[in-house]
Scaffold this motif. Structure first.
Motif, mmCIF file in Angstrom:
data_model
loop_
_atom_site.group_PDB
_atom_site.id
_atom_site.type_symbol
_atom_site.label_atom_id
_atom_site.label_comp_id
_atom_site.label_asym_id
_atom_site.label_seq_id
_atom_site.Cartn_x
_atom_site.Cartn_y
_atom_site.Cartn_z
ATOM 1 N N TRP A 83 -5.827 -16.342 -2.741
ATOM 2 C CA TRP A 83 -6.132 -14.997 -3.061
ATOM 3 C C TRP A 83 -5.072 -14.283 -2.330
ATOM 4 N N ASN A 84 -4.708 -14.356 -1.068
ATOM 5 C CA ASN A 84 -3.734 -13.788 -0.151
ATOM 6 C C ASN A 84 -2.433 -14.194 -0.518
ATOM 7 N N ASN A 85 -2.260 -14.908 -1.206
ATOM 8 C CA ASN A 85 -0.849 -15.883 -1.148
ATOM 9 C C ASN A 85 0.276 -14.522 -2.022
ATOM 10 N N PHE A 86 1.193 -14.132 -1.313
ATOM 11 C CA PHE A 86 2.050 -12.995 -1.902
ATOM 12 C C PHE A 86 3.429 -13.689 -2.276
ATOM 13 N N PHE A 87 4.031 -14.340 -1.399
ATOM 14 C CA PHE A 87 5.188 -14.715 -1.389
ATOM 15 C C PHE A 87 5.495 -15.611 -2.618
ATOM 16 N N LEU A 88 4.858 -16.675 -2.945
ATOM 17 C CA LEU A 88 5.128 -17.504 -4.103
ATOM 18 C C LEU A 88 5.036 -16.889 -5.298
ATOM 19 N N PRO A 89 3.914 -16.310 -5.759
ATOM 20 C CA PRO A 89 4.018 -15.422 -7.234
ATOM 21 C C PRO A 89 4.962 -14.320 -6.919
ATOM 22 N N TYR A 90 5.275 -13.707 -6.033
ATOM 23 C CA TYR A 90 6.241 -12.680 -6.061
ATOM 24 C C TYR A 90 7.655 -13.353 -6.563
ATOM 25 N N VAL A 91 8.029 -14.772 -5.957
ATOM 26 C CA VAL A 91 9.137 -15.248 -6.246
ATOM 27 C C VAL A 91 9.208 -15.857 -7.723
ATOM 28 N N VAL A 92 8.173 -16.306 -8.299
ATOM 29 C CA VAL A 92 8.159 -17.296 -9.519
ATOM 30 C C VAL A 92 7.693 -16.487 -10.546
ATOM 31 N N LEU A 93 6.947 -15.146 -10.512
ATOM 32 C CA LEU A 93 6.491 -14.519 -11.559
ATOM 33 C C LEU A 93 7.472 -13.233 -12.161
ATOM 34 N N ALA A 94 7.810 -13.070 -13.140
ATOM 35 C CA ALA A 94 8.895 -11.656 -13.367
ATOM 36 C C ALA A 94 8.189 -10.702 -14.084
ATOM 37 N N ASP A 95 7.388 -11.092 -14.901
ATOM 38 C CA ASP A 95 6.485 -9.918 -15.770
ATOM 39 C C ASP A 95 5.257 -9.296 -14.950
ATOM 40 N N SER A 96 5.265 -8.025 -14.675
ATOM 41 C CA SER A 96 4.222 -7.467 -13.980
ATOM 42 C C SER A 96 2.888 -7.601 -14.665
ATOM 43 N N ASN A 97 2.723 -7.869 -15.922
ATOM 44 C CA ASN A 97 1.387 -8.397 -16.539
ATOM 45 C C ASN A 97 0.655 -9.607 -15.931
ATOM 46 N N GLN A 98 1.850 -10.473 -15.399
ATOM 47 C CA GLN A 98 1.328 -11.907 -14.750
ATOM 48 C C GLN A 98 1.003 -11.635 -13.277
ATOM 49 N N TYR A 99 1.264 -10.568 -12.454
ATOM 50 C CA TYR A 99 0.934 -10.411 -11.284
ATOM 51 C C TYR A 99 -0.386 -10.666 -10.688
ATOM 52 N N PRO A 100 -0.327 -11.277 -9.563
ATOM 53 C CA PRO A 100 -1.791 -11.401 -8.993
ATOM 54 C C PRO A 100 -1.680 -10.083 -8.223
ATOM 55 N N ILE A 101 -2.969 -9.800 -7.621
ATOM 56 C CA ILE A 101 -3.330 -8.431 -7.121
ATOM 57 C C ILE A 101 -2.462 -8.295 -5.883
ATOM 58 N N VAL A 127 0.773 -9.132 -5.338
ATOM 59 C CA VAL A 127 1.918 -8.519 -5.679
ATOM 60 C C VAL A 127 1.859 -7.020 -6.365
ATOM 61 N N GLY A 128 0.729 -7.142 -7.098
ATOM 62 C CA GLY A 128 0.475 -5.657 -7.820
ATOM 63 C C GLY A 128 0.484 -4.675 -6.851
ATOM 64 N N LEU A 129 -0.508 -5.008 -5.621
ATOM 65 C CA LEU A 129 -0.562 -3.879 -4.491
ATOM 66 C C LEU A 129 0.920 -3.495 -4.005
ATOM 67 N N SER A 130 1.772 -4.357 -3.789
ATOM 68 C CA SER A 130 3.065 -3.775 -3.448
ATOM 69 C C SER A 130 3.797 -3.165 -4.477
ATOM 70 N N ASN A 131 3.454 -3.446 -5.593
ATOM 71 C CA ASN A 131 3.992 -2.882 -6.922
ATOM 72 C C ASN A 131 3.590 -1.362 -6.870
ATOM 73 N N LEU A 132 2.124 -1.261 -6.605
ATOM 74 C CA LEU A 132 1.571 -0.041 -6.452
ATOM 75 C C LEU A 132 2.264 0.890 -5.716
ATOM 76 N N LEU A 133 2.199 0.121 -4.344
ATOM 77 C CA LEU A 133 2.911 1.005 -3.170
ATOM 78 C C LEU A 133 4.030 1.622 -3.519
ATOM 79 N N ALA A 134 4.977 0.945 -4.257
ATOM 80 C CA ALA A 134 6.291 1.264 -4.564
ATOM 81 C C ALA A 134 6.417 2.452 -5.638
ATOM 82 N N SER A 135 5.108 2.595 -6.393
ATOM 83 C CA SER A 135 4.999 3.498 -7.112
ATOM 84 C C SER A 135 4.301 4.788 -6.654
#
Lengths: 290, 402
Positions: free
Chosen positions: A207-225, A227-235
């Motif tokens: 649940w807490n893993n950030f780095f791996l999904p951040y690297v291997v997933l490109a589509d924001s619809n596939q993000y786990p929470i 990576v999503g949170l960091s995306n949110l932060l950036a917005s």
């Protein structure tokens, strides 16, 4: 002399408690306030439930309900990987603890070594491997690496080599069980506490893993929470002045962010409570002499 | 039901320990065979090899007509009772007993019937729904027995099943198990370190030491005709007294001399032990069972040899008195005796080693309750010369025929 000593001790404890608890209380109260009130009003004041409700609407509306999407993704990734972890690590720990086969010691040492290796160190080679297998961008690119959890094998190994008396397994063998049904009918039912432990630790780390999904997933619809949170932060305009200017209706401010992080913790809390129940003491009571 | 046979069975563990050395043992159908010996003698290893939980390094194991060396435990049609009981903690008493039947896919109705029978036989009815942790030690032991009985196996294997019970319960279960085995008539191999259990339960008893079989015989024979000093010292409580002695000829008759004690060998004694003649002038070990010693004031048989000693300790047991006394003679401390004394948890023979700083040998006599001897008294002890034991001082082998 006694009373001052006691008072001193109480003061020290209270000071530490306040130090650690204050941020948590602040976080819980944050979504109930408006963005402005968060800065101006007293840090521990309660705003209103209306504010919290509005914060949820803003959060939920962000990018077409993508927050729900991220939470669902995280659940799918974490639970699938945890299922694979359990299916593999419990029998593996059992075999390593009670089996006698060539290479056992080697496998055990390798397990220990990879266990203490930080997960992030493997992200790049894993990326290359997934790329070679054409899995980049699919959910397997997250689930398969997540399911590799040597700590689970180690926990199961420790449990089986210390908590299960070998006479119990001998009894099963004499009673007509082959190796598989000895595991299935005796060793596995008795492993409830360690299954719960591995479930919890594996789920939390996934649940807490950030780095791996951040690297291997490109589509924001596939993000786990994560990576999503960091995306949110950036917005968030207050964190990233580049957004929110050009007429976009981005309503993500500090209260919405606080709510997003709070909600992201809930599944972990539920998993903790569930597995906690299975960590029953006295599981083996009455098996052998005390 | 079946006979169990071990032919030249050896076990060498990976660290080089030789746990079993060429064990030959033939257990006829329906026999209650007890394997007994001090810890580390290989008795449990032998049992685990019969069970298939341990592979034999060499030799053949047969159950019935089948060679079972390569069969896994589940295919050997055996049932085992473990020292720790090894009940399945997650299952109720009922399910524990039903477990072996469920595994072997016995029809449900038959399982119910057989478990109910066993539960009734062992008085476990009130406990069928309980988990093992809610049972007392004795109840757990009975559940373990039940799980073995319900199988109706060819052979029962029992590994010190009573050693975790308190003394009183142990005596009762001893009788119960023996009775049960009589009723069921199932060949049983029973391992224990307790010679009283061995003597009271076994149809025959196999005494083992350091992986080697010493003697297999019915209990009385083992007691009366031990093949060596080890068996003699191990079987019987209090243990046999052993003194260094020699055989001498006096006025044409053969005599045994042990310290200040000397007596002529009777015709009857020589007839059953005529191998003694060859030991003239040589050292031997004289073995005297405690019950062959009596307060001379109470012995009413004429011509019994006497020995003088000092009473050291009086243990009044009620029907008899155990009198510990010292005599002017050398205790015989064979390797076997020393080993027995060192074996943890078996202090019956420690007295044989003598008390440091005190001359002579310590003996124990089983005197009648009327004996007036008090600690510190100089006493005269009558020896029942009809039941003496003689061993080669070197090899420890018993001397019977030439």
């Amino acid at each position: 002399m006694r009373v001052p000593a006691l008072t001193l001790r109480a003061l020290i404890l209270a000071a530490f408690a306040v130090f650690f608890v204050a941020p948590i209380v602040w976080l819980i109260l944050a979504p109930t306030k408006s963005d402005a009130a968060l800065v101006t009003s007293s840090p521990f004041s309660f705003g209103s439930f209306g504010n919290a409700w509005r914060a949820w609407h803003h959060l939920d509306a962000f990018s077409d309900h993508i927050y729900r999407r991220w939470m669902t993704n995280s659940l799918i990734y974490s639970l699938s990987a945890t299922a694979i972890t359990l299916a593999v690590s419990i029998p593996a720990g059992y075999g390593l603890a009670l089996g006698r086969f060539p290479g056992r010691k080697l496998i055990l040492s390798v397990t220990l070594v990879v266990m203490i290796m930080p997960a992030a160190t493997l992200v790049l080679p894993i990326f290359l491997e997934l790329n070679a297998l054409h899995l980049i961008g699919s959910m397997f690119s997250v689930i398969l690496p997540f399911s590799f959890f040597p700590f689970g094998v180690y926990l199961a190994y420790i449990y089986y080599s210390t908590a299960i008396p070998s006479e119990l397994l001998d009894a099963a063998r004499v009673d007509g069980c082959g190796e598989w049904s000895t595991f299935r009918r005796v060793a596995l039912p008795l492993a409830k506490p360690v299954v719960a432990l591995v479930f919890f630790f594996s789920f939390v780390s996934n649940w807490n893993n950030f780095f791996l999904p951040y690297v291997v997933l490109a589509d924001s619809n596939q993000y786990p929470i994560t990576v999503g949170l960091s995306n949110l932060l950036a917005s968030t305009p207050s964190f990233n002045p580049a957004v929110g200017g050009g007429g976009q209706s981005v309503n993500i401010f500090k209260p919405e962010l606080a709510l997003a992080t709070l909600l992201a913790v809930i599944p972990v809390a539920i998993v903790f409570l569930v597995s906690q129940r299975a960590l029953v003491r006295g599981m083996l009571g009455g098996a052998v002499k005390e | 039901m079946a006979r169990v046979e071990l032919e030249g069975v050896s076990k060498v563990f990976s660290d080089g320990t030789r746990a079993l050395d060429e064990l030959d043992l033939s257990i006829p159908d329906g026999e209650f065979m007890v394997l007994v010996g001090p810890s580390g003698c290989g008795k449990t290893t032998a049992l685990r090899i019969v069970a298939g939980l341990e592979d034999a390094s060499g030799g053949v194991v047969r159950i019935g007509e089948r060679v079972v060396n390569d069969l896994s435990p589940k295919n050997r049609d055996i049932a085992m009772v473990f020292q720790s009981y090894a009940l399945y903690p997650h299952l109720s008493v009922y399910d524990n007993i039903a477990f072996p039947l469920k595994i072997t896919k016995v029809p449900k109705a038959e399982i119910r019937r057989r478990v109910a029978d066993v539960v009734r036989m062992l008085d476990l009815e009130p406990y069928v729904k309980r988990k093992p942790r809610a049972l007392s030690g004795g109840q757990r032991q009975r559940v373990a027995m039940g799980r073995a009985i319900v199988r109706e196996p060819q052979t029962f294997l029992m590994d010190e099943p009573l050693s975790n019970l308190d003394a009183k319960l142990r005596v009762q279960m001893r009788a119960d198990i023996k009775k049960l085995q009589n009723e069921l008539g199932v060949t049983t191999v029973y391992v224990t370190h307790d010679q009283v259990e061995a003597m009271t339960m076994g149809d025959r008893v196999a005494v083992m030491r350091k992986g080697k079989l010493q003697q297999v015989a019915p209990p009385e024979e083992l007691y009366r005709w031990p093949v060596n000093a080890f068996v003699a010292g191990f079987i019987g409580s209090p243990a046999m007294n052993m003194l260094q002695a020699r055989v001498a000829r006096q006025n044409g008759a053969l005599e045994v001399v042990a310290g200040e004690t000397r007596f002529e060998l009777s015709e009857a004694m020589l007839a059953s032990h005529h191998g003694l003649a060859a030991y003239e002038g040589k050292p031997i070990v004289l073995g005297i069972r405690p019950e062959s010693l009596e307060d001379a004031a109470l012995a009413n048989v004429d011509g019994q040899p006497r020995m003088r000693g000092t009473a050291e300790l009086r243990e009044a047991l009620g029907p008899e008195v155990l009198m510990h006394f010292s005599v002017a003679a050398e205790p015989a401390i064979t390797d076997e005796v020393r080993e027995l004394a060192e074996d943890v948890g078996d202090d019956r023979v420690v007295g044989q080693l003598g008390v440091p700083g005190r001359a002579g040998a310590q003996l124990v006599g089983r005197f009648s309750a009327e004996s007036r001897v008090r600690e510190g008294d100089e006493i005269e002890v009558a020896i029942d010369a009809r039941a003496l034991h003689f061993f080669d001082a070197e090899s420890g082998l018993a001397i019977y025929d030439a």
